[in-house]
Design a protein around this motif. Structure first.
Motif, PDB file in Angstrom:
ATOM      1  N   GLY B  21       0.793  -1.231   0.000  1.00 12.06           N
ATOM      2  CA  GLY B  21       0.000   0.000   0.000  1.00 12.06           C
ATOM      3  C   GLY B  21       0.825   1.281   0.000  1.00 12.06           C
ATOM      4  N   SER B  45       5.754 -10.918  -5.995  1.00 17.94           N
ATOM      5  CA  SER B  45       4.605 -11.223  -6.847  1.00 17.94           C
ATOM      6  C   SER B  45       4.849 -10.695  -8.260  1.00 17.94           C
ATOM      7  CB  SER B  45       3.338 -10.577  -6.283  1.00 17.94           C
ATOM      8  OG  SER B  45       2.361 -10.465  -7.295  1.00 17.94           O
ATOM      9  N   PRO B  46       4.889 -11.575  -9.257  1.00 18.93           N
ATOM     10  CA  PRO B  46       5.119 -11.108 -10.632  1.00 18.93           C
ATOM     11  C   PRO B  46       4.070 -10.108 -11.115  1.00 18.93           C
ATOM     12  CG  PRO B  46       5.407 -13.496 -10.496  1.00 18.93           C
ATOM     13  CD  PRO B  46       4.857 -13.058  -9.173  1.00 18.93           C
ATOM     14  N   ILE B  47       2.801 -10.343 -10.781  1.00 18.62           N
ATOM     15  CA  ILE B  47       1.768  -9.429 -11.280  1.00 18.62           C
ATOM     16  C   ILE B  47       1.853  -8.088 -10.550  1.00 18.62           C
ATOM     17  CG2 ILE B  47      -0.032 -10.287  -9.709  1.00 18.62           C
ATOM     18  CD1 ILE B  47      -0.671  -9.138 -13.313  1.00 18.62           C
ATOM     19  N   ALA B  48       2.202  -8.125  -9.272  1.00 16.40           N
ATOM     20  CA  ALA B  48       2.301  -6.870  -8.514  1.00 16.40           C
ATOM     21  C   ALA B  48       3.452  -6.017  -9.035  1.00 16.40           C
ATOM     22  CB  ALA B  48       2.490  -7.160  -7.029  1.00 16.40           C
ATOM     23  N   HIS B  51       2.663  -4.689 -12.552  1.00 13.92           N
ATOM     24  CA  HIS B  51       1.705  -3.578 -12.514  1.00 13.92           C
ATOM     25  C   HIS B  51       2.380  -2.290 -12.055  1.00 13.92           C
ATOM     26  CE1 HIS B  51      -1.948  -1.339 -12.019  1.00 13.92           C
ATOM     27  NE2 HIS B  51      -1.717  -1.163 -10.732  1.00 13.92           N
ATOM     28  N   ASP B 173      -8.875  -8.609   9.976  1.00 16.52           N
ATOM     29  CA  ASP B 173      -9.396  -9.714   9.169  1.00 16.52           C
ATOM     30  C   ASP B 173      -9.071 -11.057   9.831  1.00 16.52           C
ATOM     31  OD1 ASP B 173     -10.025 -11.610   7.289  1.00 16.52           O
ATOM     32  OD2 ASP B 173      -9.117 -10.536   5.602  1.00 16.52           O
ATOM     33  N   PRO B 174     -10.103 -11.788  10.263  1.00 15.63           N
ATOM     34  CA  PRO B 174      -9.830 -13.058  10.948  1.00 15.63           C
ATOM     35  C   PRO B 174      -9.398 -14.166   9.988  1.00 15.63           C
ATOM     36  CG  PRO B 174     -12.185 -12.754  10.688  1.00 15.63           C
ATOM     37  CD  PRO B 174     -11.539 -11.506  10.153  1.00 15.63           C
ATOM     38  N   ASN B 175      -9.593 -13.964   8.694  1.00 16.40           N
ATOM     39  CA  ASN B 175      -9.241 -15.012   7.736  1.00 16.40           C
ATOM     40  C   ASN B 175      -7.744 -15.058   7.450  1.00 16.40           C
ATOM     41  OD1 ASN B 175     -11.909 -16.094   6.852  1.00 16.40           O
ATOM     42  ND2 ASN B 175     -12.235 -13.916   6.457  1.00 16.40           N
ATOM     43  N   LEU B 176      -7.116 -13.912   7.566  1.00 18.15           N
ATOM     44  CA  LEU B 176      -5.697 -13.836   7.252  1.00 18.15           C
ATOM     45  C   LEU B 176      -5.028 -12.920   8.278  1.00 18.15           C
ATOM     46  CD1 LEU B 176      -3.693 -14.811   5.052  1.00 18.15           C
ATOM     47  CD2 LEU B 176      -4.099 -12.632   3.890  1.00 18.15           C
ATOM     48  N   ILE B 314     -10.727  16.527  -1.856  1.00 17.00           N
ATOM     49  CA  ILE B 314     -10.875  16.516  -3.319  1.00 17.00           C
ATOM     50  C   ILE B 314      -9.512  16.431  -3.998  1.00 17.00           C
ATOM     51  CG2 ILE B 314     -11.543  17.951  -5.295  1.00 17.00           C
ATOM     52  CD1 ILE B 314     -13.929  18.901  -3.659  1.00 17.00           C
ATOM     53  N   MET B 315      -8.550  17.152  -3.462  1.00 18.54           N
ATOM     54  CA  MET B 315      -7.229  17.177  -4.093  1.00 18.54           C
ATOM     55  C   MET B 315      -6.342  16.021  -3.633  1.00 18.54           C
ATOM     56  SD  MET B 315      -7.577  19.540  -6.190  1.00 18.54           S
ATOM     57  CE  MET B 315      -5.930  19.566  -6.859  1.00 18.54           C
ATOM     58  N   GLN B 316      -6.939  15.103  -2.889  1.00 18.02           N
ATOM     59  CA  GLN B 316      -6.248  13.895  -2.448  1.00 18.02           C
ATOM     60  C   GLN B 316      -4.977  14.216  -1.673  1.00 18.02           C
ATOM     61  OE1 GLN B 316      -6.564  10.523  -5.344  1.00 18.02           O
ATOM     62  NE2 GLN B 316      -6.884  12.177  -6.801  1.00 18.02           N
TER      63      GLN B 316
END
Lengths: 337, 371
Positions: B21, B45-48, B51, B173-176, B314-316
């Motif tokens: 992130g 990660s190849p896709i990460a 990208h 997140d309890p799953n991971l 708005i201007m992030q």
């Protein structure tokens, strides 16, 4: 066939499991580790097995596909920021593909979305089918479209290694999902119903999962991309009117498509001209996002009918009737054996 | 402190390890900075990595070794999970690159001392991201303190509230379950560097005599271990006693990141998520009228803060706005060979205080007090 369904506890996943059981397959429903009592009503079904793993955790997938022939991959993140959706959709798919490498899995039924198309460069009113270009520069699309496009990249690379059939359903509707994103958008306390005359690319969930299950063993579909929409698609106004006849619907303010498009285009121009394109506005005033949801097009399901031997079983009226009934549709379809 | 330069000057070859992130903020800076040429990005990660490379116009590498050999970066941003920071930083330093590392740079002061020595031996420099020190609101607080309008600083409170127990969030997140829960301060370790360096920022030269920390799991989420910290610090400063409080809560709303600096003449508070700044200081009119003037000025400031906050949204211009300034200053200093905006002394002070905050805390323990 031995079929594993990812995303099995989701809205579409549960129906997919039921449809695959109905078709006579041995089904493994992949559920997340913390899922509570998934498929409790089908606990005694002799051809249903539960497997617990999180697709974001590659190690948790070890050995999961050792006795699987076909995977129907539904799992995806539909909300959250880009990082969340990237992990839940893209990295999960990358992990899945790594895990099935070397396994007996011969076919992947990869569930994509209509969101991948490049709506902004298409003329309004044109036909969207499987030959329509996908969005190659989706930086102004929402996170869902961006991550599903990346997911399709992974699918296409996987086609070199095994049979992959990509299914792109339109908006899937059904019980608890009759009021959906193609009808409009919330803007503060208001719900704006945008573009009432546009045809909705929709598929009723029970119709849609029948196509997915048909793709498990349909011949000659490897490396194909197939759109899934129902017959006799309604306009937004027709859909809302039909829904209103059967149930209470949220109050909303109709907004003509041209007016909304003009507003979005104007705001975008101001943003680009004076703010260097850096300002972030609600999606309905971002032209690329607006087009992806409300721009009027026409659709067909010719390829799905031809390649899958599929035809939607339920009409819109029947779909509403079933969705609003008291019948447990998943249990009914799965049967007991 | 060196001011960032936007014009001419040497451009440093920069590379990034990790595409999680926070990488978006670093990569966006590098892609647009006149001080840097982005020469590579690396991820498992190849896709990460593909990208990220496509998005920011650079080369994707599958491993750190390949990137160091192929891209020959002069600066590497280490943006991976905390437990990997030392090993990756040493790889980069040994390859001749300076390192900018996300927080926490190490899991303890002893590791940091070794890493700094490693950098010295390699003839390179390493810097931990203390981005919030460079947010405009914090710089405004700095100016107020330096101007003397608050008097002698006697108390600093840094408070953060975030719903880390949210089961739909990345920590709850309890799953991971996130590996962060295994760190010395559990999930709070992801934030404790910020909380601590901000206390340090307003208490220079203070020796903390007592550090009392209460760690709790008020939310009762088993895999989260701890979700609440309340630390009281009492110290001796160059001009007298100083108190500080470091507070983290997962249950109290709304989300906040507040810094309050209290002096012998008045106090000021900033909220970094919204950009709110307020101050209660001596005003014209003396003791009788100052409270009234402060309320009127405070009301006007709050009113003006609404549009300003909307503009930020708005201007992030989110709370990471300080990161860009931190990176610009760091690149300027690296290129010029001058003092870094976050010095080894800053990093060590923060790390040593974190050690004291977490001293004695055992993972998964019930509420406890550690002195």
């Amino acid at each position: 066939m031995r079929v594993l369904v990812t995303g099995s506890t989701g809205f579409v996943g549960a129906y997919t499991v039921a449809e695959a059981l109905h078709a006579g397959h041995d089904v493994t429903a992949l559920v997340r580790p913390a899922s509570k009592a998934p498929f409790a009503a089908l606990a005694d079904h002799p051809r249903l097995t539960l497997a617990r793993a999180d697709l974001r955790d590659r190690r948790s997938l070890d050995g999961l596909f050792d006795e699987i022939d076909v995977v129907i991959h539904l799992a995806a993140a539909k909300s959250g920021d880009f990082a969340t959706q990237f992990a839940g959709t893209v990295l999960s798919t990358e992990n899945l593909l790594a895990a099935i490498d070397g396994s007996p899995v011969t076919r992947l039924v990869a569930v994509s979305t209509f969101s991948v198309y490049d709506y902004s460069h298409l003329k309004a009113g044109s036909v969207i089918d499987e030959t329509t270009p996908i969005d190659l520069h989706p930086t102004r699309r929402d996170e869902y479209a961006q991550t599903k496009l990346l997911q399709e990249q992974l699918y296409r690379a996987e086609m070199e290694r095994r049979e992959v059939v990509i299914l792109r359903p339109g908006m899937i509707y059904g019980r608890d999902n009759l009021w959906h994103a193609l009808l409009g958008a919330e803007l503060g306390p208001l719900f704006l119903r945008i573009g009432s005359r546009a045809t909705l690319p929709m598929t009723y969930v029970e119709n849609c999962v029948a196509a997915m299950v048909a793709a498990i063993d349909a011949p000659g579909v490897a490396s194909e991309t197939i759109n899934i929409v129902d017959d006799d698609l309604p306009t937004q106004a027709e859909y809302v009117a039909a829904l209103e006849r059967q149930t209470e619907i949220p109050s909303s303010i109709p907004v003509p498509w041209p007016l909304m498009k003009l507003a979005a285009t104007t705001i975008s121009a101001v943003n680009n001209r004076f703010l260097d394109g850096r300002a972030k506005f609600p999606g309905i005033v971002v032209p690329e996002k607006l087009d992806g949801r409300f721009k009027p097009f026409r659709y067909n399901n010719d390829r799905a009918r031809r390649l899958l031997g599929w035809a939607p079983q339920y009409t819109l009226a029947q779909a509403f009737s079933r969705s609003l009934s008291d019948t447990d549709l998943v249990v009914e379809r799965a049967g007991s054996a | 402190m060196v001011e960032p330069e936007s014009g001419t000057g040497p451009r440093l070859r920069a590379a990034v390890i990790g595409t999680g992130g926070i990488s978006k903020e670093h990569l966006r800076f590098l892609a647009g900075s006149p001080r840097a040429d982005l020469v590579g990005v690396c991820d498992m990660s190849p896709i990460a990595v593909s990208h990220a490379a496509t998005t920011y116009g650079t080369t994707a590498y599958a491993t750190v070794d390949e990137m160091l050999a192929g891209a020959r970066p002069e600066v590497v941003h280490v943006l991976t999970p905390p437990t990997t920071h030392v090993a990756l930083s040493e790889l980069c330093l040994a390859a001749g690159a300076d390192v900018i590392c996300e927080k926490p740079i190490t899991l303890g002061a002893a590791d940091l001392e070794r890493l700094l020595a490693f950098a010295d031996d390699a003839g390179r420099r390493i810097c931990e991201n203390h981005n919030y020190r460079f947010n405009p609101e914090v710089l405004e607080l700095d100016s107020l303190v330096e101007s003397g309008v608050l008097g002698r600083v006697g108390e600093v409170e840094v408070r953060m509230g975030l719903p880390v127990n949210d089961p739909d969030g990345r920590f709850g997140d309890p799953n991971l379950p996130s590996p962060i829960h295994q760190l010395p301060a559990g999930v709070i370790h992801d934030f404790i560097t910020h909380l601590t360096y901000l206390v340090d920022n307003f208490t220079p030269g203070v020796e903390w005599l007592t550090v009392d920390s209460r760690w709790s799991n008020h939310g009762g989420v088993a895999h989260v271990a701890v979700d609440d910290l309340d630390s009281i610090l009492v110290g001796d400063g160059p001009d007298g006693a100083v108190h500080a409080r470091i507070r983290f809560s997962a249950l109290l709303a709304p989300d906040c990141f507040e810094i309050t600096v209290r002096g012998t003449e008045g106090y000021a508070q900033v909220e970094l998520f919204s950009g709110r700044v307020s101050r209660v200081i001596p005003r014209p009119g003396g003791k009788q009228l100052s409270p009234i003037v402060n309320m009127m000025v405070g009301g006007a400031t709050m009113f003006a803060g609404g549009p300003r906050s909307l503009k930020r949204k708005i201007m992030q211009q989110g709370p990471y706005v300080g990161l860009e300034r931190f990176l610009a200053l760091t690149y300027t200093a690296l290129a010029a060979g001058t003092e870094l905006p976050v010095t080894p002394a800053d990093m060590l002070a923060t790390s040593r205080l974190i050690d004291r905050l977490v001293a004695g805390r055992s993972v998964g323990a019930a509420p406890e007090v550690v002195s």
